[in-house]
Design an enzyme around this catalytic site. Structure first.
Site, short mmCIF file in Angstrom:
data_model
loop_
_atom_site.label_atom_id
_atom_site.label_comp_id
_atom_site.label_asym_id
_atom_site.label_seq_id
_atom_site.Cartn_x
_atom_site.Cartn_y
_atom_site.Cartn_z
N HIS A 122 -19.03 10.18 -19.74
CA HIS A 122 -17.77 9.59 -20.08
C HIS A 122 -17.04 9.48 -18.86
O HIS A 122 -15.79 9.46 -18.94
CB HIS A 122 -17.01 10.32 -21.15
CG HIS A 122 -17.64 9.92 -22.56
ND1 HIS A 122 -17.46 11.04 -23.42
CD2 HIS A 122 -18.32 9.12 -23.31
CE1 HIS A 122 -18.18 10.65 -24.63
NE2 HIS A 122 -18.66 9.40 -24.33
N THR A 192 -20.17 20.40 -29.32
CA THR A 192 -19.79 19.14 -29.47
C THR A 192 -20.15 18.99 -30.93
O THR A 192 -20.66 19.62 -31.57
CB THR A 192 -20.63 18.40 -28.94
OG1 THR A 192 -20.58 16.90 -29.27
CG2 THR A 192 -22.20 18.49 -28.72
P1 NAD Z 1 -15.12 17.27 -30.86
O1 NAD Z 1 -13.42 17.59 -30.58
O2 NAD Z 1 -15.49 16.39 -31.60
O3 NAD Z 1 -15.77 18.82 -31.22
C1 NAD Z 1 -15.62 19.77 -30.49
C2 NAD Z 1 -16.73 21.01 -31.09
O4 NAD Z 1 -16.70 22.02 -30.30
C3 NAD Z 1 -16.34 20.96 -32.68
O5 NAD Z 1 -17.61 20.99 -33.00
C4 NAD Z 1 -16.03 22.71 -32.45
O6 NAD Z 1 -16.48 23.36 -33.57
C5 NAD Z 1 -16.70 22.96 -31.15
N1 NAD Z 1 -15.81 24.26 -30.55
C6 NAD Z 1 -14.75 24.55 -30.48
N2 NAD Z 1 -14.11 25.69 -29.52
C7 NAD Z 1 -15.51 26.35 -29.30
C8 NAD Z 1 -15.86 27.17 -28.50
N3 NAD Z 1 -14.90 28.11 -27.98
N4 NAD Z 1 -17.15 27.58 -28.39
C9 NAD Z 1 -18.25 26.75 -29.02
N5 NAD Z 1 -17.77 25.41 -29.84
C10 NAD Z 1 -16.53 25.48 -29.88
O7 NAD Z 1 -15.48 17.21 -29.33
P2 NAD Z 1 -16.77 16.19 -28.66
O8 NAD Z 1 -17.78 16.30 -29.61
O9 NAD Z 1 -17.05 16.66 -27.18
O10 NAD Z 1 -16.39 14.82 -28.75
C11 NAD Z 1 -14.91 14.37 -28.29
C12 NAD Z 1 -14.74 13.39 -27.25
O11 NAD Z 1 -13.77 13.63 -26.42
C13 NAD Z 1 -15.95 13.64 -26.09
O12 NAD Z 1 -16.45 12.56 -25.80
C14 NAD Z 1 -15.06 14.06 -24.72
O13 NAD Z 1 -15.21 12.90 -23.93
C15 NAD Z 1 -13.78 13.79 -24.95
N6 NAD Z 1 -12.87 15.08 -24.61
C16 NAD Z 1 -13.27 15.85 -23.31
C17 NAD Z 1 -12.54 16.86 -23.21
C18 NAD Z 1 -12.84 17.61 -21.93
O14 NAD Z 1 -12.98 16.94 -20.92
N7 NAD Z 1 -12.49 18.95 -21.96
C19 NAD Z 1 -11.45 17.39 -24.03
C20 NAD Z 1 -11.41 16.85 -25.48
C21 NAD Z 1 -12.06 15.72 -25.74
#
Ligand code: NAD
Length: 248
Positions: A122, A192
């Site tokens: 992304h 994810t």
């Molecule tokens: P999501 O928010 O849909 O899911 C996050 C997942 O991580 C959940 O399944 C949750 O249970 C798990 N999780 C949370 N804390 C955790 C931990 N400490 N250890 C292990 N697992 C944990 O996220 P996604 O599937 O990545 O989709 C969101 C979209 O938003 C992505 O495509 C991304 O591009 C974007 N995004 C990016 C960031 C970043 O760059 N850090 C942050 C938020 C969202």
């Protein structure tokens, strides 16, 4: 050291035997670096309107979009540092246990931790491109004090290089991520939910091509019951540290 579940030994054995291990990471791996996920109770979208990150909205209302972009991506994102999970992955690459990381995250933390082969599906907050003349800028060279950062050459509006809603997945990350999924014999999914398409297809492709799927998450995801072979439930930092202790 506390006794680890037998599933850890199985996962470590698979990784040690593997000729090509690929990782696929999502917002959960950066949660322990202080970056909240977008969705869920503490999600960013509870505080901001996702419409501000639609490409057509940005082009028509750059000032409004940039206000939100700066607050989300260039304030608390910028203060985040790689955590143990990012660091273990970088060490695994150096020692030859990981060939590539495909990340949905745009926070740059895998690269800052020292991973070299990273496909940012992304895009990234680390660079920006002028929407008029396509010149690229490193974030360090951009004055974010302005309401709308402008190109030094043509005064066009600068857009961060992460994928806005309504934009195509950037190349070569798109092609390379699908290639990696096909090459992998072990595929590790971390943090994810598997709800964002087309990224969510990548692990399924790896499974179809015969990869063993190891999944790390706080709770079951879209993948756990469908394609995961070994589910290691827990925080990414703890699970990755445990795995590292069995691999090196
Ligand atoms: P999501 O928010 O849909 O899911 C996050 C997942 O991580 C959940 O399944 C949750 O249970 C798990 N999780 C949370 N804390 C955790 C931990 N400490 N250890 C292990 N697992 C944990 O996220 P996604 O599937 O990545 O989709 C969101 C979209 O938003 C992505 O495509 C991304 O591009 C974007 N995004 C990016 C960031 C970043 O760059 N850090 C942050 C938020 C969202």
């Amino acid at each position: 050291m506390k006794k680890l579940d037998e599933k850890y030994n199985l996962a470590a054995k698979l990784i040690k035997k593997s000729a090509h291990t690929t990782l696929f990471t999502g917002a959960g791996i950066s949660a322990e670096s202080g970056i909240p996920p977008f969705r869920g109770d503490n999600g960013i979208w509870n505080r901001y309107n996702p419409k501000t990150l639609e490409i057509n909205y940005f082009l028509k209302h750059p000032r409004e979009s940039w206000k939100v972009i700066k607050e989300i991506f260039y304030t608390f994102f910028e203060q985040a540092k790689p955590n143990k999970a990012h660091q273990v992955i970088a060490r695994m690459e150096k020692k030859g246990y990981v060939k590539a990381v495909i990340t949905q995250n745009i926070d740059n933390l895998h690269k800052i931790a020292g991973s070299n082969v990273v496909y940012e599906f992304h895009g990234t907050t680390g660079s920006l491109t002028c929407i008029e003349c396509s010149i690229k800028y490193n974030i360090k060279d951009v004055d974010l004090g302005k309401p709308v950062p402008l190109c030094h050459e043509c005064k066009g509006i600068l857009k961060p290089d992460f994928t806005f809603f309504g934009e195509a997945i950037p190349e070569p990350a798109n092609t390379m991520s699908f290639d990696e999924a096909q090459k992998a014999d072990v595929f590790i999914i971390i943090g994810t939910s598997g709800e964002v398409v087309p990224a969510s297809i990548i692990p399924t492709l790896a499974k179809k091509n015969g990869a063993k799927i190891i999944e790390i998450n706080l709770r079951p995801s879209e993948y756990t019951e469908s394609i995961t072979d070994i589910f290691l439930q827990g925080k990414a930092t703890e699970v990755m540290s445990n795995l590292e202790s069995l691999i090196f």
